[in-house]
Design an enzyme around this catalytic site. Structure first.
Site, mmCIF file in Angstrom:
data_model
loop_
_atom_site.group_PDB
_atom_site.id
_atom_site.type_symbol
_atom_site.label_atom_id
_atom_site.label_comp_id
_atom_site.label_asym_id
_atom_site.label_seq_id
_atom_site.Cartn_x
_atom_site.Cartn_y
_atom_site.Cartn_z
ATOM 1 N N ASP A 7 -2.066 3.010 -0.363
ATOM 2 C CA ASP A 7 -2.221 4.445 -0.586
ATOM 3 C C ASP A 7 -1.508 5.134 0.568
ATOM 4 O OD1 ASP A 7 -3.189 6.913 -1.634
ATOM 5 O OD2 ASP A 7 -4.771 6.901 -0.119
ATOM 6 N N GLU A 68 1.199 3.794 -4.525
ATOM 7 C CA GLU A 68 1.004 4.995 -5.331
ATOM 8 C C GLU A 68 2.279 5.825 -5.317
ATOM 9 O OE1 GLU A 68 -2.743 7.562 -5.666
ATOM 10 O OE2 GLU A 68 -1.468 8.746 -4.339
ATOM 11 N N ASP A 141 -9.141 6.740 1.361
ATOM 12 C CA ASP A 141 -7.837 6.081 1.360
ATOM 13 C C ASP A 141 -7.967 4.575 1.144
ATOM 14 O OD1 ASP A 141 -6.178 8.530 2.777
ATOM 15 O OD2 ASP A 141 -8.158 8.237 3.656
#
Length: 212
Positions: A7, A68, A141
């Protein structure tokens, strides 16, 4: 197959490593958040993230890196920092000769929760359940990184059902041919719909990231 989910973020970069034993079997290996203080120069902050990433790659030796996908909405400064982190992650993966996959926030939410518009808390709860953890991964996160890794694990089994069988050559363990009669779960169906929608619109989606 071992998967590193990332992330990306300049202040906090989630790094979640899982093992996948098939389309629906996953387990936690490691989860952590690489941090860099805002008062440092950007290149020093990127170095801190890169150093922590190298530690994870060296220690756990993943087979694939899932990241991501970043989209700009209105906070250009934040998105720029995130994009820079994506760059160093992709570079580290290339140096380690690892394949890289990108997943949009709606794809990740749909894969994990069955809802492409799920709230972060819903995603955290589902990550906890899927990995059979005693508590939710924190901060957000960390949970997001694990959700990205889970998406990659489940994506392999589904991709063979949506006309991408050649992905097996990139380490897509757990893939099933059309002839098996494998049934998609509701979450996987939602994931497929989210992916088709992102492709139809040129992979454009709103930013869902927290402050980076």
């Amino acid at each position: 197959m071992r998967i590193l989910g990332v992330d990306p973020g300049l202040t906090r970069c989630g790094l979640g490593t899982i093992d996948s034993y098939g389309a629906r079997q996953v387990s936690l290996v490691d989860v952590r958040v690489a941090r860099s203080p805002a008062e440092l120069a950007p290149h020093k902050r990127l170095l801190m993230i890169a150093d922590e990433l190298d530690v994870v790659l060296d220690q756990f030796k993943p087979d694939v890196v899932a990241i991501e996908r970043v989209f700009a909405k209105d906070n250009v400064r934040s998105v720029t920092g995130v994009a820079q982190v994506v760059g160093i992650v992709m570079l580290a993966a290339a140096r380690a000769d690892l394949p890289v996959e990108l997943h949009t926030p709606p794809e990740v939410k749909a894969a994990v929760s069955g809802n492409g518009r799920a709230e972060k808390q819903q995603v955290q709860i589902m990550v906890q359940r899927i990995l059979r953890l005693q508590e939710r991964p924190k901060p957000a996160d960390a949970a997001d990184a694990l959700a990205i890794a889970i998406t990659q694990a489940w994506r392999g089994g589904q991709q063979s059902l949506i006309a991408e069988p050649d992905r097996t050559q990139h380490g897509g363990a757990g893939m099933l041919p059309r002839s098996t009669g494998y049934d998609l779960t509701p979450a996987q169906k939602m994931w497929a719909g989210a992916e088709r929608m992102s492709r139809r619109h040129g992979a454009v989606a709103p930013t869902e990231t927290s402050e980076q």
